[in-house]
Scaffold this motif. Structure first.
Motif, PDB file in Angstrom:
ATOM      1  N   VAL A  75      56.182  33.924  40.788  1.00  0.00           N
ATOM      2  CA  VAL A  75      57.925  34.008  40.247  1.00  0.00           C
ATOM      3  C   VAL A  75      58.031  33.615  42.577  1.00  0.00           C
ATOM      4  N   LEU A  76      58.683  32.587  41.862  1.00  0.00           N
ATOM      5  CA  LEU A  76      59.253  31.538  43.770  1.00  0.00           C
ATOM      6  C   LEU A  76      60.767  31.870  43.494  1.00  0.00           C
ATOM      7  N   GLN A  77      61.201  32.157  45.088  1.00  0.00           N
ATOM      8  CA  GLN A  77      62.670  32.262  44.529  1.00  0.00           C
ATOM      9  C   GLN A  77      63.043  31.869  46.108  1.00  0.00           C
ATOM     10  N   HIS A  78      63.083  30.422  46.763  1.00  0.00           N
ATOM     11  CA  HIS A  78      63.671  30.164  47.969  1.00  0.00           C
ATOM     12  C   HIS A  78      62.233  30.148  48.499  1.00  0.00           C
ATOM     13  N   ASN A  79      61.982  30.367  49.282  1.00  0.00           N
ATOM     14  CA  ASN A  79      60.844  29.790  50.581  1.00  0.00           C
ATOM     15  C   ASN A  79      60.084  31.794  50.203  1.00  0.00           C
ATOM     16  N   GLU A  80      60.248  32.625  48.973  1.00  0.00           N
ATOM     17  CA  GLU A  80      59.863  33.186  48.667  1.00  0.00           C
ATOM     18  C   GLU A  80      58.848  33.608  47.355  1.00  0.00           C
ATOM     19  N   ALA A  81      57.204  34.286  47.862  1.00  0.00           N
ATOM     20  CA  ALA A  81      57.407  34.546  45.806  1.00  0.00           C
ATOM     21  C   ALA A  81      56.181  35.522  45.960  1.00  0.00           C
ATOM     22  N   PHE A  82      55.950  35.978  45.002  1.00  0.00           N
ATOM     23  CA  PHE A  82      56.118  37.337  44.641  1.00  0.00           C
ATOM     24  C   PHE A  82      54.584  36.523  42.970  1.00  0.00           C
ATOM     25  N   LEU A  83      53.098  37.550  43.463  1.00  0.00           N
ATOM     26  CA  LEU A  83      52.102  37.250  42.700  1.00  0.00           C
ATOM     27  C   LEU A  83      51.943  38.309  42.174  1.00  0.00           C
ATOM     28  N   THR A  84      51.075  38.315  41.544  1.00  0.00           N
ATOM     29  CA  THR A  84      50.272  39.360  39.957  1.00  0.00           C
ATOM     30  C   THR A  84      49.169  39.021  39.792  1.00  0.00           C
ATOM     31  N   TRP A  85      48.001  39.803  40.317  1.00  0.00           N
ATOM     32  CA  TRP A  85      46.706  39.474  40.473  1.00  0.00           C
ATOM     33  C   TRP A  85      45.646  40.441  39.750  1.00  0.00           C
ATOM     34  N   ASP A  86      44.879  40.811  40.156  1.00  0.00           N
ATOM     35  CA  ASP A  86      43.596  40.725  39.870  1.00  0.00           C
ATOM     36  C   ASP A  86      42.097  40.446  40.580  1.00  0.00           C
ATOM     37  N   PHE A  87      42.185  41.636  41.922  1.00  0.00           N
ATOM     38  CA  PHE A  87      40.909  41.394  42.639  1.00  0.00           C
ATOM     39  C   PHE A  87      39.507  41.321  41.791  1.00  0.00           C
ATOM     40  N   LEU A  88      37.980  40.509  41.533  1.00  0.00           N
ATOM     41  CA  LEU A  88      37.552  41.282  40.946  1.00  0.00           C
ATOM     42  C   LEU A  88      36.424  41.044  41.807  1.00  0.00           C
ATOM     43  N   PHE A  89      35.240  42.069  41.958  1.00  0.00           N
ATOM     44  CA  PHE A  89      34.339  42.030  42.740  1.00  0.00           C
ATOM     45  C   PHE A  89      32.768  42.919  42.477  1.00  0.00           C
ATOM     46  N   GLU A  90      32.172  42.639  43.135  1.00  0.00           N
ATOM     47  CA  GLU A  90      30.859  43.444  42.595  1.00  0.00           C
ATOM     48  C   GLU A  90      30.613  44.551  43.737  1.00  0.00           C
ATOM     49  N   MET A  91      30.433  46.023  43.632  1.00  0.00           N
ATOM     50  CA  MET A  91      29.337  46.668  44.530  1.00  0.00           C
ATOM     51  C   MET A  91      28.708  46.408  44.983  1.00  0.00           C
ATOM     52  N   LYS A  92      28.396  46.309  46.519  1.00  0.00           N
ATOM     53  CA  LYS A  92      27.187  46.286  47.034  1.00  0.00           C
ATOM     54  C   LYS A  92      25.587  46.900  46.291  1.00  0.00           C
ATOM     55  N   ARG A  93      25.999  47.935  45.925  1.00  0.00           N
ATOM     56  CA  ARG A  93      24.876  49.077  45.711  1.00  0.00           C
ATOM     57  C   ARG A  93      24.831  48.742  43.500  1.00  0.00           C
ATOM     58  N   LYS A  94      25.723  48.292  43.496  1.00  0.00           N
ATOM     59  CA  LYS A  94      25.462  48.031  41.726  1.00  0.00           C
ATOM     60  C   LYS A  94      26.052  46.406  41.452  1.00  0.00           C
ATOM     61  N   PRO A  95      25.142  45.869  41.377  1.00  0.00           N
ATOM     62  CA  PRO A  95      25.110  44.271  42.073  1.00  0.00           C
ATOM     63  C   PRO A  95      25.150  44.091  40.533  1.00  0.00           C
ATOM     64  N   GLY A  96      26.053  43.254  39.607  1.00  0.00           N
ATOM     65  CA  GLY A  96      26.229  42.048  38.219  1.00  0.00           C
ATOM     66  C   GLY A  96      27.054  43.534  37.867  1.00  0.00           C
ATOM     67  N   VAL A  97      27.677  44.554  37.775  1.00  0.00           N
ATOM     68  CA  VAL A  97      28.855  45.689  37.288  1.00  0.00           C
ATOM     69  C   VAL A  97      29.638  44.622  38.060  1.00  0.00           C
ATOM     70  N   GLU A  98      30.817  44.335  37.330  1.00  0.00           N
ATOM     71  CA  GLU A  98      32.628  43.767  37.822  1.00  0.00           C
ATOM     72  C   GLU A  98      33.623  44.996  38.153  1.00  0.00           C
ATOM     73  N   GLN A  99      34.240  44.886  39.431  1.00  0.00           N
ATOM     74  CA  GLN A  99      34.775  45.999  39.385  1.00  0.00           C
ATOM     75  C   GLN A  99      36.593  45.175  39.387  1.00  0.00           C
ATOM     76  N   ARG A 100      37.171  46.189  39.198  1.00  0.00           N
ATOM     77  CA  ARG A 100      38.709  45.336  38.874  1.00  0.00           C
ATOM     78  C   ARG A 100      39.981  45.821  40.321  1.00  0.00           C
ATOM     79  N   ILE A 101      40.770  45.376  40.703  1.00  0.00           N
ATOM     80  CA  ILE A 101      41.956  45.551  41.541  1.00  0.00           C
ATOM     81  C   ILE A 101      43.260  45.426  40.809  1.00  0.00           C
ATOM     82  N   ARG A 102      43.742  46.225  40.715  1.00  0.00           N
ATOM     83  CA  ARG A 102      45.216  45.064  40.413  1.00  0.00           C
ATOM     84  C   ARG A 102      46.405  45.694  41.285  1.00  0.00           C
ATOM     85  N   GLY A 103      46.562  44.490  41.173  1.00  0.00           N
ATOM     86  CA  GLY A 103      47.718  44.554  42.136  1.00  0.00           C
ATOM     87  C   GLY A 103      49.499  43.029  42.900  1.00  0.00           C
TER      88      GLY A 103
END
Length: 148
Positions: A75-103
């Motif tokens: 959402v963009l209004q004037h000079n401000e924006a709001f994004l929703t996202w998933d941050f996807l990653f793998e823990m170093k101790r569990k490669p190949g298993v994708e983790q997700r943080i919603r924010g």
């Protein structure tokens, strides 16, 4: 980037593309996205200045494997924006298993379209701590206690 309100749409496009294609190498280009005195806050950090923001991004690549963002809405209004996202990653101790943080992220652009305010919102307890086996049990116990 230009200084008209119409330009913020293109500036936001550039920010979204930057985060969705983020690499360790592209972290060297943060100065194209952020102002030198930008404010950044997430559940673990609160810093001002590009020299303080850059190590946060570099640390992310040291801590987890294959980190990347998927932007879902904006959402963009004037000079401000709001994004929703998933941050996807793998823990170093569990490669190949994708983790997700919603924010979500609140951004503010300066007159030339660079980010001078970046605040991330996500629940560290739910999205991160509960994924760590040692802390998972503790988090469940704390939730039970809090719900009584």
């Amino acid at each position: 980037m230009t200084n008209t309100l119409m330009s913020y749409d293109k500036d936001l496009d550039m920010v979204v593309e930057f985060f969705e294609t983020l690499t360790l190498q592209s972290c060297q280009q943060l100065h194209l996205i952020y102002t030198g005195d930008a404010f950044f806050k997430d559940p673990f950090n609160e810093v001002e200045g590009l020299d303080e923001i850059k190590p946060i991004f570099l640390h992310m690549f040291a801590q987890v494997g294959n980190p990347h963002f998927k932007i879902h809405s904006r959402v963009l209004q004037h000079n401000e924006a709001f994004l929703t996202w998933d941050f996807l990653f793998e823990m170093k101790r569990k490669p190949g298993v994708e983790q997700r943080i919603r924010g979500a992220t609140h951004l503010r652009f300066n007159a030339v379209g660079r980010v001078n305010y970046h605040r991330d919102y996500w629940d560290a307890a739910e999205e991160l701590y509960e994924k760590i086996p040692v802390l998972r049990g503790l988090m469940r116990l704390l939730k039970r206690i809090a719900s009584k």
